[in-house]
Scaffold this motif. Structure first.
Motif, mmCIF file in Angstrom:
data_model
loop_
_atom_site.group_PDB
_atom_site.id
_atom_site.type_symbol
_atom_site.label_atom_id
_atom_site.label_comp_id
_atom_site.label_asym_id
_atom_site.label_seq_id
_atom_site.Cartn_x
_atom_site.Cartn_y
_atom_site.Cartn_z
ATOM 1 N N ARG A 116 0.731 -1.258 -0.106
ATOM 2 C CA ARG A 116 -0.060 0.047 -0.199
ATOM 3 C C ARG A 116 0.900 1.894 -0.132
ATOM 4 O O ARG A 116 0.320 2.480 0.789
ATOM 5 C CB ARG A 116 -1.305 0.356 1.422
ATOM 6 N N ASP A 117 2.277 1.337 0.102
ATOM 7 C CA ASP A 117 2.974 2.229 0.348
ATOM 8 C C ASP A 117 3.066 3.097 -1.356
ATOM 9 O O ASP A 117 3.243 3.955 -1.292
ATOM 10 C CB ASP A 117 4.844 2.171 0.799
ATOM 11 N N ALA A 118 2.424 1.980 -2.469
ATOM 12 C CA ALA A 118 3.140 2.437 -3.575
ATOM 13 C C ALA A 118 1.271 3.591 -3.666
ATOM 14 O O ALA A 118 0.909 2.976 -3.780
ATOM 15 C CB ALA A 118 3.254 2.140 -4.328
ATOM 16 N N PRO A 119 2.112 4.783 -4.864
ATOM 17 C CA PRO A 119 0.558 5.053 -5.413
ATOM 18 C C PRO A 119 -0.416 4.610 -5.550
ATOM 19 O O PRO A 119 -2.034 4.147 -5.223
ATOM 20 C CB PRO A 119 0.540 6.174 -6.612
ATOM 21 N N ASN A 120 -0.593 3.028 -6.694
ATOM 22 C CA ASN A 120 -2.103 2.275 -7.229
ATOM 23 C C ASN A 120 -2.110 1.343 -6.823
ATOM 24 O O ASN A 120 -3.356 1.771 -6.153
ATOM 25 C CB ASN A 120 -0.864 1.879 -8.059
ATOM 26 N N PRO A 121 -1.204 0.981 -5.381
ATOM 27 C CA PRO A 121 -1.854 -0.591 -4.704
ATOM 28 C C PRO A 121 -2.526 0.541 -3.190
ATOM 29 O O PRO A 121 -2.756 0.011 -3.036
ATOM 30 C CB PRO A 121 -0.609 -1.014 -3.652
ATOM 31 N N HIS A 122 -2.060 1.738 -3.322
ATOM 32 C CA HIS A 122 -2.589 2.725 -1.619
ATOM 33 C C HIS A 122 -4.324 2.551 -2.371
ATOM 34 O O HIS A 122 -5.361 2.095 -1.503
ATOM 35 C CB HIS A 122 -2.251 3.358 -1.773
ATOM 36 N N ASP A 123 -4.497 3.022 -3.639
ATOM 37 C CA ASP A 123 -5.827 3.832 -3.910
ATOM 38 C C ASP A 123 -6.684 2.156 -4.307
ATOM 39 O O ASP A 123 -7.902 2.150 -4.018
ATOM 40 C CB ASP A 123 -5.419 4.154 -5.382
ATOM 41 N N ASP A 124 -5.317 1.104 -4.863
ATOM 42 C CA ASP A 124 -7.040 0.034 -5.150
ATOM 43 C C ASP A 124 -7.482 -0.678 -3.334
ATOM 44 O O ASP A 124 -8.390 -1.345 -3.749
ATOM 45 C CB ASP A 124 -5.473 -1.008 -5.966
ATOM 46 N N ALA A 125 -6.598 -0.482 -2.576
ATOM 47 C CA ALA A 125 -6.731 -0.979 -1.156
ATOM 48 C C ALA A 125 -7.700 -0.027 -0.703
ATOM 49 O O ALA A 125 -8.545 -0.716 -0.189
ATOM 50 C CB ALA A 125 -4.794 -0.647 -0.422
ATOM 51 N N VAL A 126 -7.626 1.083 -1.324
ATOM 52 C CA VAL A 126 -9.262 1.563 -0.274
ATOM 53 C C VAL A 126 -9.809 1.606 -1.227
ATOM 54 O O VAL A 126 -11.272 0.657 -0.555
ATOM 55 C CB VAL A 126 -8.909 3.503 -0.573
ATOM 56 N N VAL A 127 -10.370 0.975 -2.326
ATOM 57 C CA VAL A 127 -11.483 0.775 -3.047
ATOM 58 C C VAL A 127 -11.913 -0.453 -2.953
ATOM 59 O O VAL A 127 -12.891 -0.854 -2.538
ATOM 60 C CB VAL A 127 -11.167 0.529 -4.973
ATOM 61 N N ALA A 128 -10.691 -1.584 -2.721
ATOM 62 C CA ALA A 128 -11.024 -2.571 -2.082
ATOM 63 C C ALA A 128 -11.547 -3.055 -0.607
ATOM 64 O O ALA A 128 -12.921 -3.823 -0.432
ATOM 65 C CB ALA A 128 -9.550 -3.845 -2.470
ATOM 66 N N GLY A 129 -11.353 -1.884 -0.077
ATOM 67 C CA GLY A 129 -11.935 -2.011 1.437
ATOM 68 C C GLY A 129 -13.584 -1.676 1.275
ATOM 69 O O GLY A 129 -13.924 -1.749 2.205
ATOM 70 N N VAL A 130 -13.347 -0.427 0.456
ATOM 71 C CA VAL A 130 -14.610 0.224 0.553
ATOM 72 C C VAL A 130 -15.621 -0.913 -0.326
ATOM 73 O O VAL A 130 -16.908 -1.436 0.014
ATOM 74 C CB VAL A 130 -15.039 1.500 -0.251
ATOM 75 N N GLY A 131 -14.788 -1.759 -1.285
ATOM 76 C CA GLY A 131 -15.866 -3.060 -1.874
ATOM 77 C C GLY A 131 -15.725 -3.839 -1.050
ATOM 78 O O GLY A 131 -17.113 -4.528 -1.141
ATOM 79 N N VAL A 132 -15.533 -4.197 0.423
ATOM 80 C CA VAL A 132 -15.641 -5.375 1.500
ATOM 81 C C VAL A 132 -16.979 -4.531 1.610
ATOM 82 O O VAL A 132 -17.458 -5.500 2.235
ATOM 83 C CB VAL A 132 -14.761 -5.441 1.855
ATOM 84 N N ILE A 133 -16.780 -3.575 2.133
ATOM 85 C CA ILE A 133 -18.279 -3.270 3.236
ATOM 86 C C ILE A 133 -19.082 -2.795 2.278
ATOM 87 O O ILE A 133 -20.478 -3.396 3.162
ATOM 88 C CB ILE A 133 -17.065 -1.652 3.930
ATOM 89 N N ALA A 134 -19.046 -2.537 1.532
ATOM 90 C CA ALA A 134 -20.579 -1.777 -0.014
ATOM 91 C C ALA A 134 -20.468 -3.817 0.338
ATOM 92 O O ALA A 134 -22.043 -3.999 0.062
ATOM 93 C CB ALA A 134 -19.878 -1.742 -0.896
ATOM 94 N N GLY A 135 -19.848 -5.062 0.058
ATOM 95 C CA GLY A 135 -20.437 -6.098 -0.103
ATOM 96 C C GLY A 135 -20.880 -6.932 0.967
ATOM 97 O O GLY A 135 -21.912 -7.025 0.761
ATOM 98 N N VAL A 136 -20.448 -6.476 2.047
ATOM 99 C CA VAL A 136 -21.396 -6.972 3.021
ATOM 100 C C VAL A 136 -22.580 -6.196 3.352
ATOM 101 O O VAL A 136 -23.075 -7.108 3.992
ATOM 102 C CB VAL A 136 -20.373 -6.605 4.404
ATOM 103 N N ALA A 137 -22.081 -5.018 3.376
ATOM 104 C CA ALA A 137 -23.594 -3.976 3.631
ATOM 105 C C ALA A 137 -24.898 -4.743 2.184
ATOM 106 O O ALA A 137 -25.984 -4.804 2.369
ATOM 107 C CB ALA A 137 -23.649 -2.944 3.075
ATOM 108 N N LEU A 138 -24.311 -5.152 0.840
ATOM 109 C CA LEU A 138 -25.602 -5.898 0.604
ATOM 110 C C LEU A 138 -26.421 -6.579 0.246
ATOM 111 O O LEU A 138 -27.517 -7.381 0.761
ATOM 112 C CB LEU A 138 -25.159 -5.939 -1.020
ATOM 113 N N VAL A 139 -25.276 -7.736 1.929
ATOM 114 C CA VAL A 139 -25.956 -8.938 1.465
ATOM 115 C C VAL A 139 -26.655 -9.311 3.335
ATOM 116 O O VAL A 139 -27.703 -9.719 3.168
ATOM 117 C CB VAL A 139 -24.624 -10.179 2.583
ATOM 118 N N ILE A 140 -26.106 -8.056 3.919
ATOM 119 C CA ILE A 140 -27.461 -8.009 4.521
ATOM 120 C C ILE A 140 -28.018 -6.512 4.616
ATOM 121 O O ILE A 140 -29.419 -7.300 5.210
ATOM 122 C CB ILE A 140 -26.591 -6.444 6.074
#
Length: 159
Positions: free
Chosen positions: A106-130
């Motif tokens: 996550r210290d590199a620019p692209n992986p940092h942004d991708d990590a944020v998108v993936a983290g939000v994706g996990v939360i959104a996926g769990v919200a959809l399941v609920i």
């Protein structure tokens, strides 16, 4: 149609996570950036299903100011909820697998942004399941109150 079991959703999420982790590990360097609006699509569908669940619950309870709901519509809502819960579990698992691989980078620019998108994706996926599980719960047929009806005996045709 049987109700969705949480164990099935967990198996789907874990399987998608493992597959996404190994696919990311093997090919991440050749990927373009993750689309940043994709998780918000999941979140939008989750919000829509929460509103649909609230509306359907009120309509099934015959709250004042609501119109009766068509039984076929309730069956369709239940099918939508069942499908959405699987999609949410798949997305949450896949985003989690990507997130786990990207987190150390996550210290590199692209992986940092991708990590944020993936983290939000996990939360959104769990919200959809609920949300989907809630909608499915609202659409379940309640057992009748009181003793079960006694089957009536028709006229006998014995002669």
């Amino acid at each position: 149609m049987k109700p969705t079991r949480l164990s099935v959703l967990l198996v789907v999420a874990v399987g998608a996570g493992i597959a996404a982790y190994f696919a990311t590990r093997a090919t991440y360097t050749s990927w373009p950036r993750l689309p940043s609006l994709a998780p918000f699509t999941l979140a939008f569908v989750a919000c829509a299903e929460v509103l649909l669940a609230l509306s359907t619950r009120n309509r099934l309870a015959h709250k004042p100011g609501t119109q009766p709901v068509d039984p076929i519509a309730v069956a369709r809502y239940a099918a939508l909820a069942k499908a959405s819960s699987l999609v949410g579990a798949l997305a949450a698992g896949a985003y989690a697998g990507i997130f786990i691989h990207i987190l150390p980078l996550r210290d590199a620019p692209n992986p940092h942004d991708d990590a944020v998108v993936a983290g939000v994706g996990v939360i959104a996926g769990v919200a959809l399941v609920i949300a989907a599980y809630t909608l499915e719960h609202v659409c379940r047929v309640k057992p009748p109150k009181g003793p079960p009806p006694v089957p009536s005996q028709g006229p006998s045709t014995d002669a």
